[in-house]
Design an enzyme around this catalytic site. Sequence first.
Site, PDB file in Angstrom:
ATOM      1  CE1 TYR A 100       0.794   7.791   3.491  1.00  0.00           C
ATOM      2  CE2 TYR A 100       1.236   5.793   2.259  1.00  0.00           C
ATOM      3  CZ  TYR A 100       0.456   6.505   3.150  1.00  0.00           C
ATOM      4  OH  TYR A 100      -0.663   5.913   3.701  1.00  0.00           O
ATOM      5  N   GLY A 154      -1.279   1.160  10.735  1.00  0.00           N
ATOM      6  CA  GLY A 154      -0.809   1.687  12.014  1.00  0.00           C
ATOM      7  C   GLY A 154      -1.073   0.809  13.211  1.00  0.00           C
ATOM      8  CE  LYS A 183      -3.691   5.116   1.671  1.00  0.00           C
ATOM      9  NZ  LYS A 183      -2.406   4.465   1.370  1.00  0.00           N
ATOM     10  CG  ASP A 214      -1.682   1.323   1.323  1.00  0.00           C
ATOM     11  OD1 ASP A 214      -2.596   1.514   0.504  1.00  0.00           O
ATOM     12  OD2 ASP A 214      -1.350   2.158   2.183  1.00  0.00           O
TER      13      ASP A 214
END
Length: 347
Positions: free
Chosen positions: A64, A246, A90, A59
């Site tokens: 980022y 996370g 994304k 992913d």
Amino acid sequence: MIALLLSNKLGLSMKSKLLENQKLGFGTAPLGNMFRNIPEEEALATITEAWNQGIRYFDTAPFYGAGLAEIRLGQVLKNYNRDEYTLSSKVGRIILDEEVESQEFGEKGALFEHGRKNRVVNDYTASATLRSIEDSLKRLDTDSLDIVYVHDIAQDFYGDNWLAKFEEARDGAFKVLADLKKEGVIKSWGLGVNKVEPIELALNLEEDKPDAFLLAGRYTLLDHELALQRLMPKAAAQKVDIIVGGPYSSGILAGGSNFEYQKAPTHIVNKVAKIKAVCEKFSVSIKAVALQFVLANDAVSSVIPGASKPSRIAEDISALEEKVPHELWLELKREGVISELAPTPTK
């Protein structure tokens, strides 16, 4: 590039269930130089090690490091057969050629201060969504994405204006992604957020309804009550996929000092100390408890911890395989660390 996607759609190998047999994925946020300047060779070696260890779900996102994580991921994955792995990115942010000294993301502006200096623009419209996908394909050096998430339409980035951003995405990105799925261009789409509320809204939609959600930081040992009560049952009932990001709560559950992308407050440090004490009592690693807790919920399809060093990959795999006594889970519930209603591993 979208035309190329359309021409390739018949070649996509659909799975009976999204991310089946891919319980452990790889999150690339750290490889966008989150918090530190990661040497190129270290970043590429980390991705390569993930592949060598059998990980096949990757992913990433334009956000980022202003495209840096996508570029690095693409450099490695282009060496492998595209049909052998699942790839998600994304939409919601466009990376411009213009460079800036610092990005304007409020309290989270410093997350990728070591990333590329390209200006990042928030845009959830239909045209921006198509452009974002095309740009991601170029940076990733690939011709297809399996899953596309609409990124960060939540309060942590937009404050009280987050509902307006949600509606912008609903009128733009949602419709585009729903159409791309119908056409067979992508396999799945949904939201990639750090909050429960946007996913709740999306699950209640009657049309342009997402079928996969990446929820970061909200189903962990340290924070799971809201998702457990209001999200997971509905997601399971609607047979949508929840991918948890996370799982180490920004590092505090893996030996680090950050929680929610900043230095952990005292009450979190104390809670982690309580968890560690129980883990030490049963001679179990805290990473094993953190990962196995997440995957014990039937609504969760996959967990994608991030990593910036090759050694972390083996640690994650070992944590999944580590034996955790049933008594440990009972003690964590007695200590009030995890909810009495939270599912825990049965083995």
